[in-house]
Write an enzyme that holds these catalytic residues in place. Sequence first.
Site: not given
Length: 270
Positions: A147, A149, A180, A214-215
């Site tokens: 992802h 973001d 991440d 995703e976040e």
Amino acid sequence: KNPLKKFYLRELSRELNIDPGNLSRLVKELISSGFLLRTREKNLTYLSLNVSNLDDKSKKATIDQRIKEYLREKEPEIIKLCQSLIRTPSVSGEDPEEKIANFIKDKASQLGLTAELVYKDKKRPNLIIEIDKNQNSERPNFLFLGHMDTIGAGNVDNWTYYPFSGHISGGRLYGRGAIDMKAGLACELYTLKLIKDLNFTLNVNPRLILVSNEEGGASSTPIFDVGMEFLIREGYVEGTGAIYGYGGSYNLGIGHRGVLRVRITTHGDA
């Protein structure tokens, strides 16, 4: 003596003290017989040993060595890419993924890969990256997932280094999203590049899928289903297996927990 080395004809001619014309005819025979591989990089044609002719044990050792040497050579590029990704803020709810998606798309094209923006919301696109847009349709996809973001940076004053600097200190890379998961994105992109450059023949089609939101939850709520949920419905997330490429760990975990969201309504007096 050097089974992994790439060489060009005149270099070999000097090494063996053989006339280039005579050597060229011999090289063509070795290529047609499958002993040598020919690759082109910019304006030069390189030759290398076809390791598929080795026995399984030698082949594995040779391939492992090729991968390690390749990654050592590309490590500065991968680190530089990770820094560039960190320096392109993509904080969920603040920075739409359009900018970072276009940056990665351009980088993929520079690496000779095929990249396509797929979106429900143009400001929040997803990326599908493959080695070749004309991949073998009879082979299943193998997915690399990630992802684009990140969560927020919080109070900048609490950071030792500016969160969007991609600062390196003590052999570590610092920044919002370093783990991440922008380091993972850089590694996944160069995994496809490695497969392409080393001419690996696989039983699957590698496909890198990078998603938005995703976040933000990536839920099926219509306003939020711009990322993975959207791609699943459109049929892009199909394959025989997948690796979610978080950086920072040498451990390969099996399975993924996922999320279940529920709402409970009760009736009566408190």
